[in-house]
Design a protein around this motif. Structure first.
Motif, mmCIF file in Angstrom:
data_model
loop_
_atom_site.group_PDB
_atom_site.id
_atom_site.type_symbol
_atom_site.label_atom_id
_atom_site.label_comp_id
_atom_site.label_asym_id
_atom_site.label_seq_id
_atom_site.Cartn_x
_atom_site.Cartn_y
_atom_site.Cartn_z
ATOM 1 N N LEU A 38 0.814 -1.218 0.000
ATOM 2 C CA LEU A 38 0.000 0.000 0.000
ATOM 3 C C LEU A 38 0.850 1.272 0.000
ATOM 4 N N PRO A 39 1.885 1.373 0.830
ATOM 5 C CA PRO A 39 2.734 2.572 0.708
ATOM 6 C C PRO A 39 3.406 2.692 -0.668
ATOM 7 N N LEU A 40 3.792 1.550 -1.244
ATOM 8 C CA LEU A 40 4.372 1.590 -2.591
ATOM 9 C C LEU A 40 3.350 2.095 -3.608
ATOM 10 N N MET A 41 2.107 1.674 -3.441
ATOM 11 C CA MET A 41 1.057 2.099 -4.347
ATOM 12 C C MET A 41 0.782 3.603 -4.188
ATOM 13 N N ILE A 42 0.767 4.085 -2.955
ATOM 14 C CA ILE A 42 0.572 5.520 -2.728
ATOM 15 C C ILE A 42 1.705 6.307 -3.386
ATOM 16 N N PHE A 43 2.930 5.836 -3.172
ATOM 17 C CA PHE A 43 4.087 6.493 -3.783
ATOM 18 C C PHE A 43 3.943 6.551 -5.299
ATOM 19 N N SER A 44 3.570 5.436 -5.897
ATOM 20 C CA SER A 44 3.523 5.393 -7.359
ATOM 21 C C SER A 44 2.392 6.245 -7.921
ATOM 22 N N ILE A 45 1.245 6.258 -7.268
ATOM 23 C CA ILE A 45 0.135 7.093 -7.735
ATOM 24 C C ILE A 45 0.503 8.571 -7.589
ATOM 25 N N LEU A 46 1.114 8.906 -6.459
ATOM 26 C CA LEU A 46 1.571 10.274 -6.246
ATOM 27 C C LEU A 46 2.596 10.675 -7.308
ATOM 28 N N GLY A 47 3.546 9.797 -7.565
ATOM 29 C CA GLY A 47 4.577 10.071 -8.562
ATOM 30 C C GLY A 47 4.022 10.188 -9.974
ATOM 31 N N ALA B 224 -0.414 16.445 -8.664
ATOM 32 C CA ALA B 224 -0.359 15.731 -7.384
ATOM 33 C C ALA B 224 -0.895 16.619 -6.260
ATOM 34 N N SER B 225 -0.726 17.924 -6.383
ATOM 35 C CA SER B 225 -1.249 18.850 -5.369
ATOM 36 C C SER B 225 -2.764 18.710 -5.241
ATOM 37 N N PHE B 226 -3.435 18.594 -6.370
ATOM 38 C CA PHE B 226 -4.887 18.427 -6.352
ATOM 39 C C PHE B 226 -5.281 17.063 -5.781
ATOM 40 N N LEU B 227 -4.538 16.048 -6.151
ATOM 41 C CA LEU B 227 -4.778 14.701 -5.612
ATOM 42 C C LEU B 227 -4.634 14.706 -4.092
ATOM 43 N N ILE B 228 -3.591 15.355 -3.592
ATOM 44 C CA ILE B 228 -3.365 15.448 -2.148
ATOM 45 C C ILE B 228 -4.498 16.230 -1.491
ATOM 46 N N LEU C 242 -1.327 13.008 5.794
ATOM 47 C CA LEU C 242 -0.605 14.135 5.199
ATOM 48 C C LEU C 242 0.890 14.039 5.478
ATOM 49 N N LEU C 243 1.250 13.652 6.692
ATOM 50 C CA LEU C 243 2.671 13.469 7.011
ATOM 51 C C LEU C 243 3.290 12.384 6.133
ATOM 52 N N LEU C 244 2.553 11.281 5.946
ATOM 53 C CA LEU C 244 3.038 10.206 5.083
ATOM 54 C C LEU C 244 3.189 10.693 3.644
ATOM 55 N N VAL C 245 2.209 11.425 3.154
ATOM 56 C CA VAL C 245 2.256 11.930 1.781
ATOM 57 C C VAL C 245 3.408 12.917 1.606
ATOM 58 N N LEU D 133 8.227 6.318 -15.329
ATOM 59 C CA LEU D 133 8.601 4.929 -15.574
ATOM 60 C C LEU D 133 8.846 4.185 -14.254
ATOM 61 N N VAL D 134 9.567 4.830 -13.355
ATOM 62 C CA VAL D 134 9.800 4.239 -12.031
ATOM 63 C C VAL D 134 8.462 3.976 -11.340
ATOM 64 N N CYS D 135 7.563 4.952 -11.416
ATOM 65 C CA CYS D 135 6.265 4.832 -10.742
ATOM 66 C C CYS D 135 5.392 3.743 -11.362
ATOM 67 N N VAL D 136 5.442 3.584 -12.673
ATOM 68 C CA VAL D 136 4.675 2.521 -13.320
ATOM 69 C C VAL D 136 5.185 1.148 -12.864
ATOM 70 N N VAL D 137 6.496 0.983 -12.827
ATOM 71 C CA VAL D 137 7.079 -0.289 -12.397
ATOM 72 C C VAL D 137 6.708 -0.573 -10.939
ATOM 73 N N VAL D 138 6.829 0.430 -10.076
ATOM 74 C CA VAL D 138 6.481 0.250 -8.659
ATOM 75 C C VAL D 138 5.001 -0.060 -8.512
ATOM 76 N N LEU D 139 4.147 0.622 -9.273
ATOM 77 C CA LEU D 139 2.708 0.372 -9.208
ATOM 78 C C LEU D 139 2.377 -1.055 -9.637
ATOM 79 N N LEU D 140 2.999 -1.522 -10.705
ATOM 80 C CA LEU D 140 2.752 -2.901 -11.159
ATOM 81 C C LEU D 140 3.179 -3.917 -10.100
#
Length: 174
Positions: free
Chosen positions: A40-49, A72-76, A95-98, A121-128
């Motif tokens: 889940l943290p990896l997924m949050i990172f990748s969606i944010l990225g 990403a500002s709007f997503l947050i 918010l602290l995690l984000v 590209l990094v975020c797509v790989v992490v998301l997958l």
């Protein structure tokens, strides 16, 4: 002898308690829970990225702060508002995690500018990898969730983990 009748009054459950109960019902296996703590943290990172990677128009009135506003500002902001409505304390933790994950995103962005792989590209790989891990966890659990619940649970999952963390450290969440 007369049987005593107990009067039970139902305390209305808050929306967050209902959502957590639904989410936790399909996360009982210890391996699945561990997978969620990683994925889940990896997924949050990748969606944010990924949101960070979408080109944002230059807005002249922002001046030197132009680079600080992106998709990403709007997503947050929208997710922060949703979390705040559910639980102010958990929304602050989120918010602290984000913000911490945003620092990681910025580092990957700097790496990309220095010749490393593109942030998207990094975020797509992490998301997958994260999504594959979550599917493996679901397979281990043996309980399938409906697709619409899965979409809703993408938002609930991270604060569910924060809820567990806050209980472990003795923090009052509501």
């Amino acid at each position: 002898m007369k049987k005593e009748r107990k009067i039970v009054t139902k305390v209305p459950q808050r929306e967050i308690d209902i959502l957590f109960a639904e989410y936790a019902a399909t996360k009982q296996h210890p391996s699945n829970r561990l997978i969620h703590w990683v994925c889940l943290p990896l997924m949050i990172f990748s969606i944010l990225g990924l949101a960070w990677s979408i080109p944002f128009p230059h807005l002249g009135f922002l001046g030197r702060y132009n680079g600080f506003l992106n998709w990403a500002s709007f997503l947050i902001a929208f997710s922060g508002y949703y979390y705040y409505r559910l639980s102010p304390v958990l929304s602050y933790m989120m918010l602290l995690l984000v913000f911490a994950l945003s620092l990681v995103v910025v580092q990957f962005e700097k790496w990309a500018l220095a010749g490393g792989p593109a942030l998207w590209l990094v975020c797509v790989v992490v998301l997958l990898i994260a999504v594959a891990g979550l599917f493996i966890g679901q397979k281990i659990e043996g309980k399938r969730t409906a697709f619409l619940n899965s979409v809703k649970f993408v938002l609930i999952g991270p604060i569910w983990l924060l809820e567990i963390f806050s209980i472990k450290i003795g923090l009052k969440r509501h």
